[in-house]
Design a protein around this motif. Sequence first.
Motif, short mmCIF file in Angstrom:
data_model
loop_
_atom_site.label_atom_id
_atom_site.label_comp_id
_atom_site.label_asym_id
_atom_site.label_seq_id
_atom_site.Cartn_x
_atom_site.Cartn_y
_atom_site.Cartn_z
N GLY A 131 0.93 -1.93 -4.43
CA GLY A 131 0.09 -0.76 -4.18
C GLY A 131 0.91 0.51 -4.34
N ALA A 132 2.22 0.37 -4.20
CA ALA A 132 3.13 1.50 -4.39
C ALA A 132 4.54 0.97 -4.63
N ASP A 164 -7.53 10.75 -2.26
CA ASP A 164 -8.38 9.56 -2.52
C ASP A 164 -9.85 9.90 -2.32
N ASP A 207 1.99 5.29 -7.25
CA ASP A 207 0.92 4.44 -6.73
C ASP A 207 0.46 3.44 -7.79
N SER A 210 0.85 -1.21 0.00
CA SER A 210 0.00 0.00 0.00
C SER A 210 0.87 1.24 0.00
N ILE A 211 0.26 2.35 -0.36
CA ILE A 211 0.94 3.63 -0.39
C ILE A 211 1.34 4.06 1.04
N ASN A 256 -1.00 8.88 -8.69
CA ASN A 256 -0.02 9.68 -7.94
C ASN A 256 1.42 9.26 -8.24
N LEU A 275 -2.47 12.28 0.87
CA LEU A 275 -2.81 11.24 -0.11
C LEU A 275 -4.18 10.64 0.19
#
Length: 479
Positions: free
Chosen positions: A269-270, A350, A249, A224-225, A362, A346
Amino acid sequence: MLDELTAALAGILPADSVITDPVRLRTYECDGLTYHRATPGVVVLPETAEQVAGVVRLCREAGVPFVARGSGTGLSGGALPREDGVLIVTSKMRRILEIDLPDRRAVVEPGVTNLAITEAVRDQGYYYAPDPSSQQICSIGGNVAENSGGAHCLKYGFTVNHVEACEIVTPDGDLVTLDRMDPGYDLLGAFVGSEGTLGIATKITVRLSRAPEAVTTVLAAFESIERGGEAVSAIIAAGIVPAAIEMMDALAIEAAEAAVACDYPRGAGAVLIVELDGPAQEVERQFAQLREICSGAFELRVAAGAEERAAIWKGRKSAFAAVGRISPAYIVQDGVVPRTALPRVLAEIDRLSAEHGIRVANVFHAGDGNLHPLVLFDDAEPGAGERAETVSGAILDLCIAHGGSITGEHGVGVDKAKHMPRMFSPDDLDTMQLVRCAFDPAGLSNPGKVFPTPRLCGEVPGVRKGAHPLVESGKAEQF
Ligand SMILES: Cc1cc2nc3c(=O)[nH]c(=O)nc-3n(C[C@H](O)[C@H](O)[C@H](O)COP(=O)(O)OP(=O)(O)OC[C@H]3O[C@@H](n4cnc5c(N)ncnc54)[C@H](O)[C@@H]3O)c2cc1C
């Protein structure tokens, strides 16, 4: 007025350097921000600084506005021409005039591309540090005007830190040199980042840097980010200053994959690209720390050589253009926030994206807190452009609310002029105008950019009718 001026311009410039053909003029109607377009009145392609000065003098005498243009890759509409004006394009001024390795300097004309400087000295073990992702095409004159950054500016600083001197044509048509070594006010510092409103750079002395002994490039893939963002904070908190920390991202990865098949880890996710450089021992030590910090990554790739390093960078460097593969139209936004605010901002982006039904990819210089949200929309869908503009503007509000700024490196141009009053008070803006007036009392050099509502120095429409308070109090002079 323009017809007379065109004849005079043809008199001082080489053949085929004055463009009036409507079809050829359209080549110059926008920069990288294609949303804003205007066909220039006349385009000129001078070959020397004296010719630029001659053009500016003729414009000044005729009271005609002029706009400088390098390669036209700007993303804030800074080089948007004027239909009633002259566009001065520097693409014929591409000579590297001097390379002085003992003093680590190069003197170049403004149309030289950013990468051409590095290419000229790479074999001797030197390079030019600021590296916008557009470095293959953007001009050094444009870099100076925008104070451009790039992936490696986290460690090495922006253009302003790498420019030693600039020969400029003032809006009066005089050729003067602004040198870092000059005592007194830092006029060179004021000129860098002035977006073409204080004159035109015709010769630039840049600082050359020694190529580092060792470089290690790492690609870390996170679920994830948020996990990626935590790693960024931990790297900085550990006292490591990498040459670059970039993050993308999932949507940006999807676009890069579609465009250049960069082969980033599936399901990420990132991704984080971290580049360490410097003396070999230091890089080795920092890499050991980095490996530990990124232990939450589900994949860690380390480039074995220049080819693998280029492969890691390929996805990131092509990210802006790549979103064209997943969306018919998009706005490249550029805001900056304190690094620690990144996760909150961030999450808010979203939320905005969901609320307005607009996808946002992003890509960012994570180490600097410099966000580049790519706001995607379908320009054939009624109202989508407006919704994308709303999201884009709301992202800038978020940046301001979190103690950041409306631009990290792309400049204000015509695009963000309307956002300036959200960051600055009327007095701040008037004071900036006074600086501008000191260089350009007639307001002919790239008018309509940076400032929201022109109020001083003959830039006619304006709220303020009377004298500026600073002038009234005797603290400043208005010419
Ligand atoms: C794919 C892509 C990636 C990018 N990545 C980055 C990035 O990583 N970092 C970054 O900072 N930017 C980036 N940019 C933005 C852009 O490339 C930079 O702002 C660059 O410096 C613009 O240079 P240019 O020669 O194209 O200038 P132009 O677009 O022609 O002009 C930009 C501004 O400079 C003024 N100007 C041009 N030449 C002169 C001169 N000689 N004297 C005075 N004023 C002048 C113009 O009037 C205008 O206001 C990117 C753009 C693209 C399209």
